[in-house]
Each structure stands twice: as structure tokens, then as C-alpha cells.
Design an enzyme around this catalytic site. Structure first.
Site, PDB file in Angstrom:
ATOM      1  N   CYS A 381       0.898  -1.706   0.010  1.00 23.19           N
ATOM      2  CA  CYS A 381      -0.153   0.006  -0.144  1.00 23.19           C
ATOM      3  C   CYS A 381       1.031   1.219  -0.211  1.00 23.19           C
ATOM      4  O   CYS A 381       1.528   1.409  -1.015  1.00 23.19           O
ATOM      5  CB  CYS A 381      -1.048   0.028   0.819  1.00 23.19           C
ATOM      6  SG  CYS A 381      -2.799   1.371   0.572  1.00 23.19           S
ATOM      7  N   HIS A 507      -3.081  -4.962   0.187  1.00 22.22           N
ATOM      8  CA  HIS A 507      -2.965  -5.622   1.569  1.00 22.22           C
ATOM      9  C   HIS A 507      -3.056  -7.167   1.121  1.00 22.22           C
ATOM     10  O   HIS A 507      -4.210  -7.954   1.675  1.00 22.22           O
ATOM     11  CB  HIS A 507      -4.069  -5.239   2.398  1.00 22.22           C
ATOM     12  CG  HIS A 507      -3.744  -3.976   2.475  1.00 22.22           C
ATOM     13  ND1 HIS A 507      -2.847  -3.767   3.518  1.00 22.22           N
ATOM     14  CD2 HIS A 507      -4.578  -3.006   1.795  1.00 22.22           C
ATOM     15  CE1 HIS A 507      -2.989  -2.141   3.858  1.00 22.22           C
ATOM     16  NE2 HIS A 507      -3.869  -1.965   2.528  1.00 22.22           N
ATOM     17  N   GLU A 509      -1.454  -9.220   3.046  1.00 20.49           N
ATOM     18  CA  GLU A 509      -1.570  -9.826   4.406  1.00 20.49           C
ATOM     19  C   GLU A 509      -2.814 -10.035   4.806  1.00 20.49           C
ATOM     20  O   GLU A 509      -2.331 -11.220   5.808  1.00 20.49           O
ATOM     21  CB  GLU A 509      -0.638  -9.302   5.446  1.00 20.49           C
ATOM     22  CG  GLU A 509      -1.645  -7.653   6.085  1.00 20.49           C
ATOM     23  CD  GLU A 509      -1.443  -6.643   4.993  1.00 20.49           C
ATOM     24  OE1 GLU A 509      -1.816  -5.351   5.480  1.00 20.49           O
ATOM     25  OE2 GLU A 509      -0.983  -6.821   4.175  1.00 20.49           O
TER      26      GLU A 509
END
Length: 537
Positions: A381, A507, A509
Site C-alpha cells: 500500500c 494488502h 497479508e
């Protein structure tokens, strides 16, 4: 009929209700049951999207764009349950819905009250998860029993067994049994008081999960059982885990919590299959490699602000039989001391997302250091945006390149506000949110890592790569490795002559699991292992 499990907490916050709820769900799934999960948060904010990471930790984003509590990350990492905006409600959302109904005249002139209108709304959001394809719904109640904010939620879940049948519902209460060094013993009184408050409300816990740093002996468990009115075998010890949170499900299973749940709810189930989970712990306990990774961020001192990133790095380590040691570094420290001094000796660098100008120049400098020294790098990001700023300034010759988020009048706005964000003034839930498809460039490191040409990843941002600079930066050597479906938005950038320099606007994750590491985190750790080996030789 769908069964319901309600998980509450007492004595203090941060006991690990979310982790315990996720572990219970994982155990029930391992026995063949179909589980849904939900968290009810007592704060008045509509969602955590506008809350400071220092207060709330990370904002966890779902596929449908919901900005939710970080505990939902545990739910997704531990289970296969599909989470939606129905999986997280706050007091703010509940009251907002009731007020909207009142404005529409749905209450036919009645006085709107906490009981029954607010509690009915809470029951409605819980019971909407019932369906023929769901065996169990696990609902975690945020906050601590005794807090005034939690009372409407506790009253609502008290009523549900009266309507659905006590045999179809159960209450699991997580509590603290502290060890007092001065007395040299564990103290059960806080647990007794916590359960006493629950019973005053009208809720009798069926199972007590006792968080403790020392083992409970038989007399401790007998005292808790007697004064809390639960069977002795329903007092479950949950000692602190110094090694890994992934030990929690196996610890709970060793205490037969899944058997207790199945028996009380009358659910048939297969034998548990936890081979995959045992393999995870085996890999964690027996690593073949060890690497150190620097996490350079604005909130470096607050681990929960990057909760999913820490977990995803662990997953990358599991996939590579590697122990990953993460050192959080405030980006302002790099501004003060320089990247050379701060980052020397690390095997990889990760720069996560964030908002605000503070520390941005430190992130850019850290990324420049990684790019010039062939240090494996993953940007996420804002980390991707800082990578573009570094490349524009230091490779493409656009000396004053910047993001209009931080310098509105920059002569080279290589990062700018998305067109759809122009004119947006509301802060909550207005960014580019949720899963979006992306196309990967053939031969790119990202495409090789994913093993596919099209992906879907979760977003949470307002600013983006300025397409007006794409050709100029590509000609200078920046690789556009991923774009959205119509190629109008840049999703991934890479540097070609680098062992691993990948930066993404989304993102990753949020889609990593201990049983299935995200490809980009697995790739970063693999590159860190190679870098470490190269340094040693």
C-alpha cells in the site's frame, strides 16, 4: 437447528477471546462441522476504519470491503469460514440501524428503548447467520463483563436461549486467574467475581477458560467449579503460550473442550484431523534457516497495528522452514540516523501501509537502501507508493517527485488521489475497499510467485500510482507487474535487476494463513534466506 456458542470475557481486556474463539472454531471444523463466526463490539464507532491504530490496532478488511476488528483476522487464519459484513457489528451500527427504523416509522409510534428494541436488533444480527448449511455459529462479545457498554449485548444473548432452547446454545467465559508473586499463589477470586456478574445478568457459563501463567492445581479448579457453579471438567486451563499462538487449538483440544461442546449441544462429529496443525508447529520448532527482517513503519512500537503482517511473515517462515525474526523500526529513526546505520545486517525489508506524512521520508530512504543494495523488499500500500517515489526521484531523475497526499503542489505527482475519491469528504468506509481483480505480467516475480495470471486481493487506500507517469517510469526500468482488469490502475511494481523487489497497492497479508502462506510473503522469506546465505559465504 443451528447451534450457538457465545464467548465472553471477564476481569481484564486483551485475554485473547478472539484467538480462543478462532481456535474453538478450528477444532469444530476439524471434526467435520460447518461453522460461522461473528464479533459484536461494544464501542460506538460505526466501524474501526476511522480509529487510531494506537487504540484499536489494525483495521482488518474483508472481501466485501467491510472494515472490521482485527480479531476477524484470527477467524480467517484459523478457519475456512467465509466472513462478510454480517460478521462484525458495533454498538454504533446497531443504534444506527434502530434509529433509521424509527425515522421510517417502523415502530409505529412506540417509545424506542434499549429493551426491547436495541436488544432485538442485536438478536436479529446474531440469528441472521442461521441457515441449513451451518451447524454452529460462534459469536464473540467484545469488551469485558461489567462494562456498561457490553450490557445490551449480554442481555440480548441471555434472551436467545429462551427463544431457541437452552439445549441449542452455550456460553463460554474467558477469565483470568492471576499469580500473585507476593502471596506465591494463584488467585481465583477475580474469576469468581467475573462469573458472579454474569450470573447477576442471568447468564450461567457452561465452560470457563482460565487464562493463567501458572498451571492450575486440582484445588484451584475445584474452588472455581464450586463457586462458579460449573462442573469440574468444564474448568479449562489455558496457560500463556510463549512459543506460538498456533499452540492454542491443540492446548484446548488436550483439555477436551471440543468434546464438551459437542456433548452439550448434541452434535455428532467425526474424529479430529489436526495433522496439518501439528505440521505447522513441527516446522516452527525445527527451522532449517533463520532470517531477520526489518519492518519499517509509522507505528513500529505498536505490534497490533501490523498484526496481520507479523502473522503473514510467520506463515512465510513456515512455508520455508525458516524462523523469521522481525525487528520493528520507526521510519522517523531512519530520518534521524540514516538507512545505512539502521538497516545494516538485515536479510530483508518490509514497508507496510499507513496514513499521514510523519515518517514518509524515512520509508523512502529505507526503500532506496534496499533497492541499491539488493536487499529483498516487499512494499504494501503506502510502501508501494514510497517505492514509486524513490524510483522516480533516484532512478528516473524526477528529483521532486512525491505524493499529493503529502505535498499537494509537487511538480511530479507520481502518486495522486484516485479519481473516484475526488470530492469525498466522509472518512468512514469511503476508500477503495475489498477484493479487486488484477492481471499479472508474464515473467514477473509476482506471476512466478502466484503461479497464475489473474489474482484477487483486498484493498484499502485513497491514493494510487499516477498513470500519467507510467511510460516515463517504465522507460527508466520500473516493471509494471500487475494492473487492474482494464489496465487503468497499477497494482504491482517491481525492479527487474533485483533478487526480490516487489511492491503492491493491495494488502496481501489479509489472505495469508499458517496452512497456506501468501505467495508474496513466502517469496520474501525465500529471498531473505538466499540473501542470508549469500552474506555468510
Amino acid at each position: 437447528m443451528t447451534k450457538h456458542i457465545f464467548v465472553t470475557g471477564g476481569v481484564v481486556s486483551s485475554l485473547g477471546k478472539g484467538l480462543t474463539s478462532a481456535s474453538i472454531a478450528m477444532l469444530l471444523e476439524s471434526r467435520g462441522l460447518r461453522v460461522k463466526m461473528q464479533k459484536l463490539d461494544p464501542y460506538i464507532n460505526v466501524d474501526p476504519g476511522t480509529m487510531s491504530p494506537y487504540q484499536h490496532g489494525e483495521v482488518y478488511v474483508l472481501d466485501d470491503g467491510s472494515e472490521t476488528d482485527l480479531d476477524l483476522g484470527h477467524y480467517e487464519r484459523f478457519t475456512t469460514t467465509h466472513l462478510t459484513r454480517q460478521s462484525n457489528y458495533t454498538t454504533g451500527q446497531i443504534y444506527q440501524s434502530v434509529i433509521n427504523k424509527e425515522r421510517r416509522g417502523e415502530f409505529l409510534g412506540k417509545t424506542v428503548q434499549v429493551i426491547p428494541h436495541i436488544t432485538n436488533e442485536i438478536k436479529e444480527v446474531v440469528l441472521q447467520l442461521d441457515d441449513a448449511d451451518t451447524d454452529v455459529v460462534i459469536t464473540e462479545i467484545g469488551g469485558t463483563v461489567g462494562d456498561i457498554e457490553s450490557l445490551p449485548f449480554l442481555e440480548a444473548i441471555r434472551q436467545i436461549p429462551l427463544e431457541r432452547g437452552r439445549e441449542n446454545c452455550m456460553f463460554i467465559h474467558l477469565t483470568l486467574v492471576p499469580f500473585l508473586k507476593a502471596a506465591g499463589e494463584l488467585k481465583t477470586k477475580p474469576t469468581q467475581h467475573s462469573v458472579g456478574i454474569m450470573r447477576q445478568i442471568g447468564i450461567q457459563p457452561d465452560i470457563l477458560v482460565c487464562r493463567t501463567e501458572r498451571s492450575l492445581d486440582t484445588s484451584d479448579r475445584e474452588k472455581i467449579a464450586l463457586f462458579c457453579n460449573v462442573p469440574l471438567h468444564s474448568v479449562i486451563e489455558e496457560r500463556d503460550k510463549d512459543f506460538s499462538i498456533y499452540e492454542v487449538p491443540l492446548s484446548l483440544q488436550a483439555n477436551k473442550i471440543d468434546d464438551l461442546i459437542l456433548k452439550q449441544l448434541g452434535l455428532p462429529a467425526a474424529s479430529a484431523n489436526l495433522e496439518g496443525w501439528h505440521d505447522i508447529l513441527h516446522r516452527l520448532r525445527n527451522p532449517e534457516h533463520e532470517v531477520s527482517i526489518a519492518l519499517v513503519g509509522k507505528y513500529a512500537e505498536h505490534r497490533d497495528a501490523y498484526k496481520s503482517i507479523y502473522e503473514a511473515l510467520d506463515h512465510g517462515g513456515i512455508a520455508n522452514y525458516t524462523q523469521v525474526r522481525v525487528q520493528a523500526i520507526k521510519s522517523e529513526e531512519i530520518e534521524l540516523n540514516g538507512a545505512e546505520k539502521t538497516l545494516a545486517g538485515f536479510d530483508a525489508l518490509i514497508v507496510p501501509g499507513g496514513f499521514g506524512e510523519r515518517g514518509v521520508e524515512g520509508k523512502v530512504e529505507a526503500i532506496q537502501y534496499a533497492r541499491e543494495r539488493n536487499l529483498p523488499f516487499l512494499g504494501i500500500c503506502l510502501g508501494m507508493q514510497c517505492a514509486v517515489i524513490d524510483f522516480a526521484r533516484n532512478v528516473a531523475g524526477l528529483t521532486d517527485a512525491h505524493s499529493t497526499e503529502f505535498f499537494r503542489d509537487t511538480p511530479h505527482p507520481v502518486i495522486c488521489l484516485m479519481d473516484e475519491q475526488e470530492g469525498v469528504t466522509e472518512k468512514g468506509g469511503t476508500m477503495r475497499l475489498g477484493s479487486q481483480p488484477a492481471l499479472l505480467s508474464d515473467g514477473s516475480k509476482s506471476a512466478l510467485a502466484y503461479g497464475v495470471s489473474e489474482i484477487s486481493e483486498r484493498h484499502r487506500h485513497r491514493y494510487e500510482f499516477n498513470g500519467g507517469y507510467r511510460q516515463q517510469l517504465e522507460e527508466a526500468g520500473l516493471v509494471i507487474a500487475g494492473t487492474n482488469s482494464d489496465e487503468s490502475l497499477v497494482e504491482i511494481v517491481e525492479v527487474a535487476d533485483h533478487p526480490w523487489f516487489v511492491a503492491v497497492q493491495f494488502h496481501p497479508e489479509f489472505k495469508s494463513k499458517p496452512t497456506a502462506a501468501h505467495p508474496l510473503f513466502a517469496g520474501l522469506v525465500a529471498a531473505a534466506v538466499a540473501h542470508h546465505a549469500g552474506v555468510k559465504t
